[in-house]
Design an enzyme around this catalytic site. Structure first.
Site: not given
Ligand code: BGC
Length: 274
Positions: A159, A172
């Site tokens: 991410s 996360y």
């Molecule tokens: C998350 C999303 C978020 C995006 C940008 C992703 O990894 O799961 O919820 O919109 O990152 O912030």
């Protein structure tokens, strides 16, 4: 629709967490390009069935397997099922992931643990199983492989939050930051086996995980402020990049993180000199 470019013909691709979102788009994309796809879900059998139906009715080949990627036995069974049905594995898209959002002060150990279990430990278990399978296939091969190309490919779902800190989502962000070093380290270790390992880091992609943001006009407007390219991404934007990293076209790319984010990582707040 399947074809005409069958780049992944006869290749077996496992996509974890592919009953929805980015995983689903990857499963469909690979199937449309000739792969035999192992669709995986944990909790939503109905959505998993829909992905299976979509692929099969388009003329593709796929199976649907339930597995919780954070459970070692489930992951072993997932790979065993893939091998029993298709005889081998060529590509793992280690995609399954989730969010359990909370302010740091309020975050429970359970919220922390769940995200680490699925997003980090789950990827460890799946990548380890894939690497073991690739090595075993090479050892059991009937003929000597004279090809210079890799014998197995792993794509991890990271991410933009592997580099962008994210208040309110520290579990996360920590899991994705962990994926970055995990990916690079196993890439270094597996390269001599001719196994390639890379990550993709999506920004804001229109999927169920962030529906709360893109379905609210005000929040959506705020989100676009963070994206220089001024549009939210689609799951297919990510699937196409995953496919490239899984193909021989990227054979010399190893240990890299590819950001698919419309420029979200470009510090957009500085566009007018801060
Ligand atoms: C998350 C999303 C978020 C995006 C940008 C992703 O990894 O799961 O919820 O919109 O990152 O912030």
């Amino acid at each position: 629709m399947i074809g005409p470019d069958l780049k992944f013909k006869d290749q077996v691709v496992i996509v974890t967490g592919s009953s929805s979102g980015i995983g689903k788009a990857c499963a469909v994309h690979f199937a449309n390009h000739g792969a035999k796809v192992v669709i995986n879900y944990n909790s939503n059998a109905h959505e998993g069935m829909q992905v299976l139906d979509e692929i099969v009715s388009n003329g593709g080949s796929a199976i649907l397997v339930k597995a919780d990627v954070s459970r070692e036995d489930d992951v072993k069974a997932l790979f065993a099922e893939a091998v029993s049905r298709y005889g081998k594995v060529d590509v793992l898209v280690s995609n399954a992931g989730l969010q359990k959002d909370s302010s740091f002060l309020e975050m429970t150990l359970e919220q922390w643990q769940k995200v680490i279990d699925v997003n980090l430990t789950g990827q460890f278990l799946c990548c380890r199983e894939a690497a073991r399978q690739f090595v075993k296939q090479q050892e059991n091969a009937q003929e000597v492989n004279h090809s210079e190309l890799s014998i197995g490919k792993i794509i991890l779902m990271s991410s933009v939050h592997d580099v962008i800190p994210w208040a309110g989502h520290v579990n996360y962000a920590a899991s994705k930051g962990g994926i970055m070093m995990f990916m690079k380290s196993i890439s270094q270790e597996l390269a001599p086996h001719k196994i390639r390992v890379n990550s993709v880091s999506p920004g804001a992609i229109k999927t169920p995980i962030n529906k709360e943001v893109w379905s609210d006009p005000d929040k959506y407007k705020g989100l676009l402020q963070l994206i220089p390219y001024k549009r939210i991404g689609t799951p297919e934007d990510v699937a196409k990049a995953v496919a490239w990293l899984s193909s021989d076209d990227s054979d010399y790319v190893n240990g890299e993180t590819l950001y698919i984010d419309g420029g979200m990582t470009l510090y957009p707040e500085f566009a007018d000199n801060g």
